[in-house]
Design a protein around this motif. Structure first.
Motif, mmCIF file in Angstrom:
data_model
loop_
_atom_site.group_PDB
_atom_site.id
_atom_site.type_symbol
_atom_site.label_atom_id
_atom_site.label_comp_id
_atom_site.label_asym_id
_atom_site.label_seq_id
_atom_site.Cartn_x
_atom_site.Cartn_y
_atom_site.Cartn_z
ATOM 1 N N VAL A 1 0.838 -1.259 -0.001
ATOM 2 C CA VAL A 1 0.048 -0.007 0.032
ATOM 3 C C VAL A 1 0.984 1.204 -0.020
ATOM 4 O O VAL A 1 0.639 2.393 -0.710
ATOM 5 N N GLY A 2 1.898 1.131 0.823
ATOM 6 C CA GLY A 2 2.778 2.380 0.711
ATOM 7 C C GLY A 2 3.318 2.685 -0.585
ATOM 8 O O GLY A 2 3.584 4.116 -0.854
ATOM 9 N N LEU B 1 7.229 7.199 3.236
ATOM 10 C CA LEU B 1 7.972 6.180 2.975
ATOM 11 C C LEU B 1 9.396 6.226 3.771
ATOM 12 O O LEU B 1 9.706 5.339 4.354
ATOM 13 N N THR B 2 10.093 7.467 3.596
ATOM 14 C CA THR B 2 11.372 7.363 4.135
ATOM 15 C C THR B 2 11.473 8.985 4.637
ATOM 16 O O THR B 2 11.791 9.817 3.793
ATOM 17 N N PRO B 3 11.480 9.065 5.997
ATOM 18 C CA PRO B 3 11.237 10.449 6.504
ATOM 19 C C PRO B 3 12.785 11.330 6.317
ATOM 20 O O PRO B 3 13.315 11.741 7.419
ATOM 21 N N GLN B 4 13.039 11.835 5.311
ATOM 22 C CA GLN B 4 14.210 12.522 4.953
ATOM 23 C C GLN B 4 14.077 13.154 3.623
ATOM 24 O O GLN B 4 13.166 12.811 2.869
ATOM 25 N N GLY C 1 2.875 -1.765 -7.601
ATOM 26 C CA GLY C 1 3.191 -1.918 -6.362
ATOM 27 C C GLY C 1 3.522 -2.864 -5.535
ATOM 28 O O GLY C 1 4.635 -3.258 -5.074
ATOM 29 N N LEU C 2 2.858 -4.282 -6.158
ATOM 30 C CA LEU C 2 2.929 -5.605 -5.409
ATOM 31 C C LEU C 2 4.009 -6.110 -5.992
ATOM 32 O O LEU C 2 4.969 -6.646 -5.294
ATOM 33 N N GLU D 1 15.103 1.326 -0.698
ATOM 34 C CA GLU D 1 15.952 0.845 0.493
ATOM 35 C C GLU D 1 15.258 0.716 1.731
ATOM 36 O O GLU D 1 15.360 -0.232 2.384
ATOM 37 N N ALA D 2 14.085 1.671 1.888
ATOM 38 C CA ALA D 2 13.251 1.591 2.889
ATOM 39 C C ALA D 2 12.506 0.362 2.875
ATOM 40 O O ALA D 2 12.328 -0.508 3.804
ATOM 41 N N ASP D 3 11.930 -0.030 1.565
ATOM 42 C CA ASP D 3 11.100 -1.182 1.367
ATOM 43 C C ASP D 3 11.963 -2.525 1.552
ATOM 44 O O ASP D 3 11.393 -3.515 2.189
ATOM 45 N N ALA D 4 13.026 -2.447 1.168
ATOM 46 C CA ALA D 4 13.932 -3.479 1.422
ATOM 47 C C ALA D 4 14.211 -4.008 2.862
ATOM 48 O O ALA D 4 13.998 -5.212 3.224
#
Lengths: 307, 361
Positions: A12-13, A208-211, A246-247, B202-205
C-alpha cells in the motif's frame, strides 16, 4: 498470516504515490494534454512537503504545500504549452529536468535533517487488531488516493464538467466551436495534475522514508505516466495497475529477503513481472475488435483554433 | 565553488575561455587544480558526502595552493567520460573518480591526457597515469559484525547491497565472519536492490527483511533510509555507512563506519604539487585513519563496546585480520585454510560468500 499482512502494508505504501500521480496525469491526458513532467513535479512537491514538515511538523500542511508547489510547477508547463503552444513532449521533459535540479537546489541545506512520519489517519484503537491495521491503520494519503479514484471516475463519466473535459480532449475544435474554452479547461486539468503530482511527491518524505534525498522519487513519476497508458485512461484500471506495480516492486524485495513460500517465485521473475504485465495488457488492448487504444484523440496536440 | 552537472557546462564553458595554464604533471607547481566526480549527491549523508568532506579537507590544509572542482550525480557510463574530459580540459592536474563504476571511463580518458594524474577509488584497473586508492571498509564491517553478534536476539541480520561487486561481497563476509565469532549460529541475508540511491526502495527492502525476522540491519547503499526503518520498527539496531548517521536514528545507530578520505586526498595533491606523484595503489584502513568508527550508540552495553574495541584495536595493531582461516564458503567448502590470511588480491576479487550468508536470490 502476519507476514501477509505486513506485505500488504508495504505494498500500500509503495503503490500510493504512484497512484496519486497517475490519477492526476490521467485527468491531464483526458483533456488532451501530455505532461511528461510528472517526475519533476513530484520532486518539487517532495521538497516542498519536506520543508514544511520539517519546520511545522504538520503533515497536512506539508501535503498542501506539496500540492501548491506541484501546481506552480505545472503552470510553467501550462503557460509554455497552452498559451504559447510549445511542443508538449519537449516541455514536459524539460519540466522533469527542471524539477530535478530545482528540488536539489532547494533541498541542499536540508541534508542530515530527518522529519517525523505522518501518523495514521484513524484513531489507533481501531487499528489495534492486525486486520484492523491492514484496513484502517494508514495515514491520510492512502485513503485520499482511493477516494480520488472514485471522485475522478464520477467526475469524468457522470458530470457535465467531466463531459466537457473529455470533449476538449477528444475534439478540441468542436468543443471550441460550441463555445467551450479549450485552453481554460486544459489549464485547470494541468493544474490539477500538478497538484496531484505534488501530493504524490510529498508522500515520499511523509510516508516512505522521512528524509530529503535528491531524486528520491527515483523514476516513479515515469511509472505513473506509463500506467495511464497501461490503464487505457480509466481510473479503476489505474487503481488496479498501480497496485499491481506496487505489489511486484514489493514482492521482489520480500522474495529476495525471505525464504520458504516467498521464494517459490524467484525474485528475477517478480522483477520482470511489471514488464511482462505491460506487454500482456498492450497485446490484449490491441486484440480488441475496435482496435482503439482509448487514447484521447487530441492527446499531445497543441490547440490552434481554426476559426 | 558549488558545481553540479546541471550548471557544469555553463561554468565549464566560461572556465575554458580562460587561458589554460601550461601544465606538465611531474613538474613542481605553484598551485594545483583538483577535480572530483561523484556518482551521487554530496548531500546524501553517506558515501558521496564523505568524499566531499575529503575534498574540503584538502582545501582546508592547502589553502590558496589548491583549487577544487567537483561534479555531482555523474552516471556510471559514457557520460562519465565526457565529464572527465571536461575536467581535464579545464586544467585539472589531478582528478579523483570516486566510484567503482567510473573505472572503464577513467581507463579510456586517461591516455588522452598523459599529463593529468587520475585516481580511481575502489577500482582495479591502473595505468601510467591512473592510480588506485581504496579503504579497508571491511575492517569497519568486522567491528559492526561483532556488535551485531552480541546484541541480536534472533541471530538473523539483513544487509542491503547495491550490486554484488567484490567491495560489497567483502563487506557482507566480514560482517558475518565477525558476528559468528560471537554467535556461531548467526546468519545474514543480503538483498541487492540494483541502485545506490533510491531511498524508498532501500526502506522497503529493510521492511521486507524486518518483517521476515531480522533484528539487526546493515547497508551498503548511500543513505540512511534503512536505518530510519530500523528505528521506525524498533529492532535492535543498525549502522551508519559512510558517515555518522545518528541524526536520523539516534537510538538505533549502534555505530557507524566513517569514510575519512581527507588524508589520502591531501597526500596526492601534495605529491602533484611537489612533482612527485606516481600512480599508487593504496588500500588503507583503521590504522591509517582512512576508516573511522563512529561513537557507540547509547544502547550498546559496556562489555559489547569492549569486544568491539578489541576487534578495532586488533586490526589497527595488525594482530587481528578478519579474513584469516579457517573460512568455509556458504556451501560448506573450505576456502581458506586455518591460519592462512587471504591476500589483498584475493579479497579484491572476492565473489563467494562465507558460511552464514544465505545465498542471495
Amino acid at each position: 498470516m502476519d507476514l501477509t499482512l505486513a506485505i500488504i502494508v508495504t505494498v500500500v505504501g509503495a503503490s500510493t504515490p504512484i497512484l496519486i500521480a497517475a490519477l492526476g496525469e490521467l485527468v491531464v491526458e483526458r483533456s488532451g494534454v501530455l505532461n511528461l513532467g510528472v517526475e519533476g513535479m513530484m520532486l518539487i512537491g517532495a521538497i516542498a512537503g519536506f520543508v514544511v514538515q520539517f519546520h511545522t511538523g504538520n503533515p497536512y500542511l506539508a501535503l498542501l504545500s506539496g500540492a501548491a508547489a506541484g501546481t506552480a510547477a505545472s503552470l510553467i508547463f501550462g503557460f509554455l504549452t497552452l498559451s504559447l503552444s510549445a511542443n508538449q513532449t519537449a516541455t514536459g521533459l524539460a519540466l522533469t529536468i527542471f524539477g530535478t535540479g530545482f528540488s536539489a537546489l532547494a533541498g541542499s541545506s536540508y541534508s542530515a535533517r530527518p522529519v517525523t512520519l505522518m501518523q495514521p489517519f484513524l484513531p489507533v484503537e481501531i487499528a489495534a487488531h492486525p486486520i484492523g491495521k491492514v484496513l484502517f491503520g494508514y495515514s491520510f494519503p492512502i485513503y485520499f488516493a482511493f477516494a480520488m479514484v472514485v471522485v475522478i471516475w464520477y467526475f469524468l463519466h457522470k458530470t457535465r464538467a467531466g463531459l466537457i473535459l473529455r470533449a476538449v480532449g477528444e475534439n478540441d475544435q468542436s468543443a471550441h466551436s460550441i463555445g467551450y474554452s479549450v485552453i481554460g479547461v486544459r489549464y485547470l486539468a494541468v493544474m490539477f495534475g500538478g497538484a496531484m503530482a505534488g501530493i504524490a511527491g510529498a508522500c515520499f518524505p511523509l510516508l516512505l522514508t522521512p528524509q530529503w534525498a535528491e531524486r528520491m522519487t527515483a523514476g516513479r513519476g515515469w511509472i505513473a505516466v506509463a500506467l495511464v497508458v497501461f490503464a487505457s485512461w480509466k481510473p479503476f484500471r489505474l487503481l488496479a495497475g498501480a497496485y499491481l506495480f506496487g505489489l511486484v516492486m514489493t514482492m521482489e524485495l520480500y522474495a529476495k529477503a525471505g525464504g520458504g513460500v516467498l521464494s517459490v517465485i524467484p525474485s528475477e521473475l517478480w522483477a520482470a513481472l511489471p514488464y511482462l504485465a505491460t506487454i500482456v495488457v498492450l497485446v490484449l488492448i490491441s486484440l480488441r475488435r475496435d482496435a482503439s487504444t482509448n487514447a484521447p484523440a487530441c492527446l499531445g496536440k497543441p490547440f490552434l483554433p481554426t476559426n | 565553488m558549488t558545481l553540479s552537472r546541471r550548471n557544469f557546462v555553463k561554468v565549464g564553458g566560461a572556465a575554458m575561455a580562460l587561458p589554460l595554464l601550461g601544465t606538465s604533471a611531474f613538474a613542481q607547481l605553484e598551485k594545483v587544480k583538483v577535480g572530483f566526480i561523484y556518482v551521487g549527491t554530496i548531500n546524501d549523508n553517506g558515501y558521496n558526502y564523505a568524499h566531499n568532506q575529503g575534498r574540503l579537507y584538502v582545501e582546508e590544509h592547502l589553502g590558496d595552493k589548491v583549487e577544487t572542482i567537483y561534479v555531482e550525480n555523474v552516471p556510471e557510463g559514457p557520460d562519465c567520460e565526457r565529464v572527465l574530459r571536461e575536467l581535464a580540459q579545464q586544467g585539472c592536474q589531478l582528478i579523483f573518480a570516486t566510484s567503482f563504476g567510473f573505472g572503464d571511463s577513467v581507463v579510456k580518458v586517461a591516455p588522452q591526457f598523459p599529463d593529468v594524474a587520475f585516481e580511481h577509488a575502489t577500482g582495479y584497473m591502473s595505468g601510467p597515469n591512473i592510480g588506485l586508492y581504496n579503504a579497508r571498509f571491511y575492517e569497519g564491517r568486522a567491528v559492526c559484525g561483532t556488535i551485531a553478534g552480541h546484541m541480536s536476539e534472533t541471530g538473523k541480520y539483513g544487509y542491503i547491497g547495491s550490486f554484488p561487486i567484490p567491495e560489497v561481497v567483502m563487506g557482507i563476509n566480514a560482517f558475518v565472519l565477525a558476528a559468528r565469532k560471537v554467535n556461531p549460529e548467526a546468519t545474514i541475508k543480503p538483498v541487492y536492490i540494483s541502485t545506490w540511491n533510491d531511498p524508498a526502495k532501500e526502506a522497503d527492502a529493510a521492511r521486507a527483511m524486518i518483517d521476515q525476522g531480522i533484528d539487526v540491519i546493515a547497508q551498503h547503499t548511500d543513505g540512511p533510509a534503512a536505518l530510519q526503518v530500523a528505528a521506525e520498527r524498533g529492532i535492535v539496531g543498525g549502522f551508519g555507512q559512510g558517515a555518522d548517521m545518528s541524526a536520523f536514528a539516534p537510538e538505533t545507530q549502534l555505530t557507524a563506519i566513517i569514510d575519512h578520505w581527507g588524508p589520502h586526498y591531501l597526500a596526492s595533491a601534495e605529491a602533484v604539487l611537489a612533482g612527485t606523484w606516481t600512480p599508487g595503489n593504496t588500500w588503507e584502513g583503521l590504522k591509517e585513519d582512512v576508516v573511522q568508527m563512529g561513537p557507540y550508540g547509547a544502547k550498546v552495553p559496556e562489555d559489547v563496546r569492549a569486544a568491539a574495541d578489541a576487534v578495532k584495536n586488533g586490526q589497527i595493531d595488525g594482530s587481528f585480520h578478519i579474513f584469516t582461516g579457517p573460512i568455509n564458503d556458504n556451501t560448506g567448502v573450505e576456502r581458506v585454510a586455518a591460519g592462512v590470511t587471504m591476500t589483498d588480491a584475493e579479497l579484491l576479487s572476492m565473489d563467494w560468500y562465507v558460511e552464514g550468508v544465505e545465498q542471495p536470490a
